[in-house]
Design an enzyme around this catalytic site. Structure first.
Site, PDB file in Angstrom:
ATOM      1  N   GLY A  71      41.872  20.061 -11.918  1.00 12.63           N
ATOM      2  CA  GLY A  71      43.187  19.253 -11.987  1.00 12.63           C
ATOM      3  C   GLY A  71      43.831  19.056 -13.618  1.00 12.63           C
ATOM      4  N   GLU A 104      46.279  13.570 -18.767  1.00  6.94           N
ATOM      5  CA  GLU A 104      47.394  13.296 -19.653  1.00  6.94           C
ATOM      6  C   GLU A 104      47.483  14.327 -20.627  1.00  6.94           C
ATOM      7  OE1 GLU A 104      48.996   9.542 -22.564  1.00  6.94           O
ATOM      8  OE2 GLU A 104      47.162   9.572 -21.500  1.00  6.94           O
ATOM      9  N   GLY A 157      45.487  17.106 -21.192  1.00  9.16           N
ATOM     10  CA  GLY A 157      45.235  18.606 -20.912  1.00  9.16           C
ATOM     11  C   GLY A 157      44.728  18.814 -19.633  1.00  9.16           C
ATOM     12  N   TYR A 167      28.819  15.714 -13.771  1.00  8.61           N
ATOM     13  CA  TYR A 167      29.625  16.198 -12.615  1.00  8.61           C
ATOM     14  C   TYR A 167      29.386  15.227 -11.474  1.00  8.61           C
ATOM     15  CZ  TYR A 167      32.240  19.198  -9.409  1.00  8.61           C
ATOM     16  OH  TYR A 167      33.081  19.675  -8.496  1.00  8.61           O
ATOM     17  N   ASN A 197      31.552  14.607  -5.280  1.00  5.79           N
ATOM     18  CA  ASN A 197      32.374  13.991  -4.297  1.00  5.79           C
ATOM     19  C   ASN A 197      33.767  13.254  -4.866  1.00  5.79           C
ATOM     20  OD1 ASN A 197      30.939  14.750  -2.069  1.00  5.79           O
ATOM     21  ND2 ASN A 197      29.982  12.879  -2.294  1.00  5.79           N
ATOM     22  N   GLY A 198      33.964  13.329  -6.207  1.00  3.88           N
ATOM     23  CA  GLY A 198      35.158  12.818  -6.910  1.00  3.88           C
ATOM     24  C   GLY A 198      35.359  11.518  -6.743  1.00  3.88           C
ATOM     25  N   ASP A 257      40.451  -1.896 -15.749  1.00  2.00           N
ATOM     26  CA  ASP A 257      41.038  -1.099 -14.837  1.00  2.00           C
ATOM     27  C   ASP A 257      40.082  -0.556 -13.692  1.00  2.00           C
ATOM     28  OD1 ASP A 257      43.180   0.370 -13.604  1.00  2.00           O
ATOM     29  OD2 ASP A 257      42.825   2.219 -14.926  1.00  2.00           O
ATOM     30  N   ARG A 284      39.940   4.289  -7.161  1.00  5.21           N
ATOM     31  CA  ARG A 284      40.194   5.433  -7.918  1.00  5.21           C
ATOM     32  C   ARG A 284      39.321   5.918  -9.155  1.00  5.21           C
ATOM     33  NH1 ARG A 284      43.983   1.834  -8.971  1.00  5.21           N
ATOM     34  NH2 ARG A 284      44.764   1.924 -11.272  1.00  5.21           N
TER      35      ARG A 284
END
Length: 983
Positions: free
Chosen positions: A628, A631, A633, A701, A704-705, A746, A750
């Protein structure tokens, strides 16, 4: 029909299928399996000419026993078959599996009035095997058993086998055992096998904790089971799991860690092999012994150093053993009178360490003693005598024309542990003849009208034999334009030929064989007037009197000053401490409490990065692919391999070329924040790379994001318990942040990452920079942009961010999880969201949302932030729900919902819909439009009455569109009720 021929046909139809039975699951424990019994079963048949026991073999020629009944010709058949007494062991819920064949009555001529295609299953509980006679009224009916497939005469001819399998539940049972009974009322049936079993959660090892065989207690709740750590491990958090009624283990909590000297292998902690070690408890692999060390035993905590190699107390066990350095080389001396500059080269062998320093030992040799002795304390070393990191030193204030020996020691962190002799280089020198040091004091012994008698002490450092002294004097008013010099052999002199009542300036310097020394400072003395002469004795009396008067005055002043300072100190001490506390470092650390430190309070942001984040060597990082763009890099996945550690998968954020210093500071600011956190539900920072390019932030890491996209991809694929487990992890991480005093600002699905074990971790701590480019932050306030859909009212209106505003955001995350990643407030504009929330409207419960979870959402969305639950309370609530899953079966009742709920798609003009196609397009389910074409649900009136079963019938089988259509129907119903009725 021949009644004795039909059983044989039934048996043939059954035995061929008996050999293809699948193996039973590991969580099923048999109480009875008729196929495994050798010989006759011995069950009681009533009447005796009813059920008949038949012997046969399966396709593997294994003998089996079956029962069959085929009296279909007579009316009012009532044939019973009762098993032997079956002990229930520890089971409360029993399962009965029947395998049987059944003849289609239509295929038997002349039996339409008497033939049946069902039989009945009964049971009776008993504490012992005492039922000698059969009594029908003592049995309780379980169910009527019907065949899914029945066979015909044609099937027998074609050898088509139709074996039925039915499973029924019995219980809960409380007595020690029970009987089963089968009632035939006129069917042609063959009972091929009967298996009675119960389910258990089998022994398992999870997170290095052993959980024993556990039988569920009842059908309503889970059984909490405390695990015990495997051998050679200890608890990190008490391990426990829950045993479901289906014999499945659910919701693992806690884990065990392998002890020091042991590593996780398979499901056990195994001792480190010789040559390997592990210094502390944890689920990491044993490491290979570092260089110059070894171990020959199992389960080593550390490795022993080889001979003449050592490890200091400050060295970690992973560091190689080292040894003292060799001696310095190539010593060069540069003598300048009574000083010397020593230079040398680094040792050839530093011992494998970087902390090599040098010590200088000075020895004075010669004189009356032939043995060297340590130099006096007057000798000075610049910059210092010990702990030198550079290879040069200057030695000053030596004696002139004197022999010295200097020994230069090379030492490192393990030199004190070695018994070997010192490693040093030596150099011997002789200082030059040098000028004497200045004379410090000149005394006036006697004055007269034309003479002055002076005396002085020999220089502190004569640096040789004093040959004579040079006395220089002149009249003060002449300003050294004309002066006189005389020489004296001793330390006193009388100067005559002076003018009366005149001030003279005197300077004296000593001379050795080398040269004159530096002149003394200037002393002023005045000759006597013509009529006055003072002897040295009277002069001393006068000086004593004057000195005493001056001393009294000075003492008075000192006492006054000290009293004033003491009083002032008492007044200001408290205030000073307060200032010190308030202005220390921009933050206050209390003993025993770990608190969050804002990196922006550091004058130098790099200091914050180095304090909280570990610097990694870029050579230890390998990038696999770009996943991906951020902002600043690219975002990549890769691997990190640290020395003596296992290679791990990592996520890597890179800073693009051409960055500004502000961009670099903002980029690394998130690492300064992340590096302060250590919790299983907070994303872990592995380190940063700042000393080479590109600048990188390296984190663990997460396979599953992000949680929102993961849930959308796996819509409706998880149980409620699994979703609550995810929510519990998020709440636990937020409790940790709240306890540290950190406000996230925040919190959204997501920004939650999820790994392959479905563990959720809070991430994204760069709000101050990220929100400026976040598409969800389109509403601008005085302080920047904020994510409106997740932000509490007070934070939107006043930018008042607290843990209570994070609790509001958690309620939105809870809604996102239960709706499988739907967007909060759907397509409403930011202004509409702000207005609706301010007026008291709240999101409706997601489809099939448990009432307890929706109530928690509403609690998080309290307008008064003081009424919102703390994260500690949220964790406790979710733990209770996990322990009592039956409470999650209560679904939010639509009729009992609050009236102040927002409707999904509230901004859609329903009155504009004329056809089902328009309606489906309007609610973003246009992909289903083709399915409804040509069926009875073609108008809005008819489609509004559709149910979930109806949708499945017409082909809408995917859960996502089903949920949207159901939600749309509710909206349409509301619109229909509120619409005016035409007249």
């Amino acid at each position: 029909m021949d009644r004795r021929r039909l059983p044989l046909l039934l048996l043939c139809a059954a035995l061929g299928s008996a050999g293809r039975l699948s193996a039973r699951p590991g969580n099923e424990v048999n109480l009875l399996d008729s196929k495994t019994i050798q010989g006759e079963l011995g069950w009681i048949s009533y009447p005796s000419h009813g059920w008949e026991e038949i012997s046969g073999v399966d396709e593997h020629y294994t003998p089996i026993r079956t029962y069959q009944e085929s009296n279909v010709m007579d009316h009012s058949q009532n044939n019973w078959l009762r098993t032997n007494w079956i002990p229930r062991n520890s089971a409360q819920k029993i399962y009965v599996e029947l395998k049987f064949t059944l003849r289609d009555c239509n295929s038997i001529p002349l039996v339409l009035g008497t033939c049946k295609e069902t039989f009945n299953l009964y049971y009776m509980e008993s504490d012992d095997d005492h039922l000698a006679k059969f009594r029908e009224h003592q049995f309780t009916k379980i169910d009527t058993i019907a065949a899914d497939e029945s066979f015909t005469q044609m099937d027998l001819g074609d050898r088509i086998l139709k074996l039925n399998t039915e499973v029924r539940e019995v219980g809960p049972v409380s007595k020690k055992g029970f009987y089963l009974a089968f009632q035939d009322v006129g069917a042609c049936v063959a009972l091929v096998s009967v298996r009675v079993y119960f389910k258990k959660c089998p022994f398992t090892v999870k997170n290095l904790a052993m959980f024993p065989d556990t039988v569920p207690m009842d059908s309503q709740s889970l059984v909490e089971v405390r695990g015990s750590c495997v051998n050679h491990s200890k608890e990190e958090e008490p391990p426990k799991m829950y045993c479901s009624t289906e014999g499945e283990w659910l919701v693992p909590i806690g884990k065990c860690l392998c002890n020091a000297g042991y590593e996780e292998r398979g499901f056990a902690c195994q001792a480190c092999r010789p040559g390997f070690y592990k210094a502390s408890a944890g689920n990491v692999k044993c490491a290979k012994c570092p260089p110059h060390s070894s171990t020959y035993e199992d389960a080593s905590l550390n490795c022993r150093c080889e001979k003449n190699y050592f490890r200091s107390e400050k060295d970690p066990p992973s560091m190689a053993c080292t040894r003292p350095p060799s001696a310095p080389r190539n010593v060069i001396s540069n003598i300048n009178e009574t000083s010397v500059i020593l230079d040398w080269s680094w040792p050839l062998d530093t011992g494998g360490r970087k902390d090599v320093t040098f010590n200088i030992i000075c020895k004075k040799c010669g004189g009356s003693s032939k043995i060297c002795e340590p130099c006096s304390d007057n000798v000075r070393f610049l910059p210092r005598q010990t702990g030198l990191t550079n290879t040069t030193v200057t030695v000053v204030d030596l004696l002139a024309h004197t022999n010295y020996t200097f020994e230069i020691d090379a030492v490192n962190g393990v030199s004190d542990l070695s018994t070997l002799s010192r490693q040093f280089a030596a150099v011997s020198i002789t200082t030059n003849q040098a000028a004497p040091s200045p004379i410090t004091v000149i005394r006036k012994d006697r004055t007269s009208r034309n003479s002055v008698s002076l005396s002085w002490q020999e220089p502190e450092h004569p640096n040789g034999i004093i040959l004579d002294y040079e006395v220089k004097y002149y009249e003060k008013q002449e300003q050294e334009t004309s002066y006189t010099i005389l020489r004296a052999k001793s330390t006193n002199v009388t100067i005559s030929g002076l003018k009366p009542d005149t001030t003279y300036v005197f300077q004296i310097r000593a001379r050795t064989a080398a040269r004159y020394g530096t002149s003394s400072r200037k002393f002023e003395f005045e000759t006597s007037p013509d009529s006055f002469s003072i002897s040295s004795e009277n002069s001393q009396v006068v000086m004593i009197a004057i000195s005493a008067a001056v001393a009294i005055i000075l003492l008075t002043v000192v006492v006054y000053v000290l009293i004033g300072r003491f009083c002032g100190y008492k007044k200001s001490k408290h205030g000073t401490d307060e200032k010190r506390l308030h202005f220390g470092n921009g933050h206050l650390k209390l003993p025993g409490l770990r608190t969050y430190v804002d990196p922006h309070t550091y004058e130098d942001p790099n200091q914050a990065v180095h304090e909280f984040a570990k610097e990694l060597d870029a050579s230890n990082i390998s990038i696999d692919k770009v996943v991906g763009a951020g902002e600043f890099g690219e975002v990549c996945s890769g691997r990190l391999k640290l020395p003596s550690k296992k290679e791990i998968s990592v996520a890597i954020k890179t800073l693009k070329a051409g960055y500004t210093e502000k961009q670099r500071r903002d980029f690394l600011g998130e690492a300064s924040i992340m590096g302060q956190f250590d919790h299983p539900n907070i994303i872990r920072l592995e380190g940063v790379v700042t000393k080479s390019k590109p600048v990188m932030i390296v984190t663990e890491y997460m396979e599953n994001g992000s949680l929102d996209s993961f849930l959308r991809k796996h819509d409706a694929q998880f149980t409620v318990i699994q979703l609550v487990g995810m929510l519990r992890g998020i709440a636990s991480g937020m409790k940790y942040l709240s306890d540290m005093g950190y406000v996230h600002r925040d919190l959204a699905a997501r920004n939650i990452l999820i790994n392959s074990n479905l563990v959720c971790k809070v991430s994204d701590f760069g709000l101050s920079r990220v929100l400026e480019d976040d598409p969800e932050a389109a509403y601008t306030t005085r302080g920047g942009k904020i994510p409106i859909r997740w932000t509490s009212p007070e934070a939107i209106a006043y930018r008042k961010f607290t843990s209570a505003s994070d609790a509001w955001s958690y309620g939105i995350v809870l809604w996102e999880v239960m709706s499988y990643g739907e967007r909060p407030y759907w397509e409403m504009s930011f202004q509409d969201v702000i207005k609706a929330v301010d007026e008291g409207y709240r999101l409706p419960p997601p489809m099939d949302c448990p009432a307890a979870l929706y109530q928690l959402m509403l609690d998080c969305w309290q307008k008064d932030r003081n009424n919102r639950p703390k994260f500690e309370q949220i964790v406790s609530i979710l733990d209770k729900l996990i322990r009592n899953p039956s409470s999650l079966k209560i679904i939010t009742n639509a009729a009992a919902r609050p009236s102040n709920l927002l409707l999904d798609q509230s901004n859609i003009d329903i009155s504009a819909f004329r056809t089902a196609g328009d309606w489906l397009n309007g609610f973003r389910t246009g992909q289903c439009k083709g399915i409804f074409t040509g069926v009875e649900y073609s108008s809005c009136d008819t489609i509004a009455k559709i149910s979930t079963d109806d949708m499945k019938k017409v082909g809408v089988t995917v859960v996502g569109p089903q949920k949207k259509i159901v939600s749309s129907i509710k909206t349409l119903e509301t619109h229909t009720k509120n619409s005016p009725v035409p007249v």
